[in-house]
Scaffold this motif. Structure first.
Motif, PDB file in Angstrom:
ATOM      1  N   CYS A 292     -90.316  93.593  23.194  1.00  0.00           N
ATOM      2  CA  CYS A 292     -89.928  94.044  22.185  1.00  0.00           C
ATOM      3  C   CYS A 292     -89.267  95.539  22.471  1.00  0.00           C
ATOM      4  CB  CYS A 292     -90.909  94.159  21.174  1.00  0.00           C
ATOM      5  SG  CYS A 292     -91.756  95.604  21.163  1.00  0.00           S
ATOM      6  N   ASP A 293     -88.425  96.146  21.599  1.00  0.00           N
ATOM      7  CA  ASP A 293     -87.850  97.414  21.681  1.00  0.00           C
ATOM      8  C   ASP A 293     -88.793  98.421  21.423  1.00  0.00           C
ATOM      9  OD1 ASP A 293     -85.247  98.851  21.733  1.00  0.00           O
ATOM     10  OD2 ASP A 293     -85.883  99.657  19.835  1.00  0.00           O
TER      11      ASP A 293
ATOM     12  N   ALA B  83     -84.300  93.339  20.468  1.00  0.00           N
ATOM     13  CA  ALA B  83     -84.267  94.576  21.448  1.00  0.00           C
ATOM     14  C   ALA B  83     -82.948  94.259  22.393  1.00  0.00           C
ATOM     15  CB  ALA B  83     -85.604  94.177  22.396  1.00  0.00           C
ATOM     16  N   ALA B  84     -82.353  92.909  22.514  1.00  0.00           N
ATOM     17  CA  ALA B  84     -81.313  92.590  23.211  1.00  0.00           C
ATOM     18  C   ALA B  84     -79.856  93.260  22.170  1.00  0.00           C
ATOM     19  CB  ALA B  84     -81.247  91.263  23.284  1.00  0.00           C
ATOM     20  N   ARG B  85     -80.195  93.340  20.944  1.00  0.00           N
ATOM     21  CA  ARG B  85     -78.942  93.827  20.320  1.00  0.00           C
ATOM     22  C   ARG B  85     -78.290  95.290  20.756  1.00  0.00           C
ATOM     23  NH1 ARG B  85     -82.786  96.349  17.992  1.00  0.00           N
ATOM     24  NH2 ARG B  85     -82.668  97.985  16.506  1.00  0.00           N
TER      25      ARG B  85
ATOM     26  N   ARG C  41     -76.040  99.825  14.912  1.00  0.00           N
ATOM     27  CA  ARG C  41     -77.114  99.358  13.918  1.00  0.00           C
ATOM     28  C   ARG C  41     -76.496  97.903  13.235  1.00  0.00           C
ATOM     29  NH1 ARG C  41     -75.911 104.320  12.206  1.00  0.00           N
ATOM     30  NH2 ARG C  41     -77.949 104.886  13.370  1.00  0.00           N
ATOM     31  N   ARG C  42     -77.516  97.334  12.724  1.00  0.00           N
ATOM     32  CA  ARG C  42     -76.976  95.992  12.211  1.00  0.00           C
ATOM     33  C   ARG C  42     -76.243  95.945  11.107  1.00  0.00           C
ATOM     34  NH1 ARG C  42     -81.391  91.839  10.441  1.00  0.00           N
ATOM     35  NH2 ARG C  42     -81.673  93.445   8.831  1.00  0.00           N
TER      36      ARG C  42
END
Lengths: 227, 227
Positions: A153-154, A216-218, A222-223
């Motif tokens: 996790c980030d 975490a891989a994004r 930001r989304r």
DNA sequence: GTCTATAGCTTGATAGAC
DNA sequence: GTCTATCAAGCTATAGAC
């Protein structure tokens, strides 16, 4: 309670805790505290020095007890599941159990203490410094445990989720009676067993939903909010 | 900012908002406020009457704006999905978006206002009464929407989950800098976009996990804590 | 609307007797 | 350890001139 048998130093601490919890540091005068404790004003200065030092003494007294209990519960959970990390639910439980338990069953002093913590945690000047000083050494151990239980996790996700946990938990201690009124008596903010059985799954689900390897891989971007 | 062009009444409100947010109601004197606003102390009494009435005026000024925006967002989401209820994520987004947006992009006045809200929400005396007065009429509309989107859920589960949402959200506004320190600068408590993209999924997952028909069907007895 | 002046009180802190 | 006495400073609130 056997409050009668306490010495003046403890009675001052009890009274200060209670009054600070009710009206905050500035809303409480040393004379309020002395009256509540049934002692002379000058005794406060004699035992604790300045008002701020009395406040620090109030904060410290119970923090040490709580942190020891919480650390023991965390380590016990880790031993139970070794060499694997404990499930999220048990980590969150170890983080919150001693607090909610003391708040429910520890008597009025503990109740006041937690209400004070709620105010301090949400105070712009003291929330950072004071909470950091008294509680964050232990928080790091819980963050380590959560990191182990949420592989990949980030880091920022993890810290923010802890922040949400902290906010939900401390509002519960504040015992403002707001949820009582809102629910027209259906919920009782003093019944912390009711909280506990909901807080642990609520927070655990939040951590599991946000602290994922996928997130975490994004990319750094930001989304994007809904809209 | 064009703060120069404002009349004294608004300057007093701005100054009061800022000082109340910093040190609370009792930690702020009318002289502090007058000095910050650059006006005479007596002007405060002339425009607002007693200190408490000034405080109420500060609370009210922005609450109305926020509640209108939030209600519009909720109704827009409901229209988009009619006749079905909107997904939980969109309801939570409608609840939080205007707040986080104003806090990020609304300037210093809004930031102070939200920091004040965080303190009030966690205050034992005012948390119940004041928040109830200014915000709970709207909260009921959101609870209705959540109830529709979570069919068969228990009422008490719903209220408690709202309570957790309220705590997580208001601590975010408090801007105590604690998470900054805790994460050694990795997280920035002033970057509320970072919060928003995590808060919505965190809270939504919590609601979905706790507000289930299965939990609603459990016997009155509590589930029993770990241990 | 704005300011001066002030009343009347409470505050935090301490010096010194016992 | 405890209490009396006291101080200088700050507080809210208001009355009244301009």
């Amino acid at each position: 309670m056997k409050a009668e048998r306490k010495n003046n130093r403890e009675r001052i601490l009890d009274a200060a805790e209670r009054q600070f919890a009710k009206l905050g540091f500035f809303g409480t005068s040393l004379r309020d505290i002395a009256r509540t404790a049934g002692v002379d004003v000058a005794l406060i200065s004699y035992h604790f020095g300045k008002k701020q030092e009395l406040f620090d003494a109030v904060m410290l007294r119970r923090a040490e007890i709580l942190n020891a209990e919480r650390q023991q519960m965390l380590e016990a959970a880790q031993r139970r599941h070794a060499p694997n990390p404990p499930p999220i639910e048990e980590i969150i439980d170890a983080f919150t159990h001693a607090l909610l338990n003391r708040s429910t069953k520890g008597g009025e002093g503990w109740r006041s203490y937690f209400a004070l913590i709620a105010q301090v945690n949400n105070h712009p000047q003291w929330g950072g410094a004071v909470m950091n000083q008294y509680f964050d050494p232990l928080v790091y151990k819980f963050l380590d445990a959560l990191r182990d239980a949420l592989p990949g996790c980030d880091e920022r996700d993890l810290f923010w989720c802890y922040h949400f946990l902290s906010g939900a938990l401390t509002l519960t201690f504040a015992e403002t009676g707001r949820i009582d009124k809102l629910s027209d008596g259906l919920c009782n903010s003093e019944d912390l067993d009711d909280v506990h059985e909901r807080l642990v799954p609520f927070i655990s689900a939040g951590f599991k939903s946000v602290c994922t390897p996928e997130r975490a891989a994004r990319p750094g971007a930001r989304r994007g909010g809904r809209r």
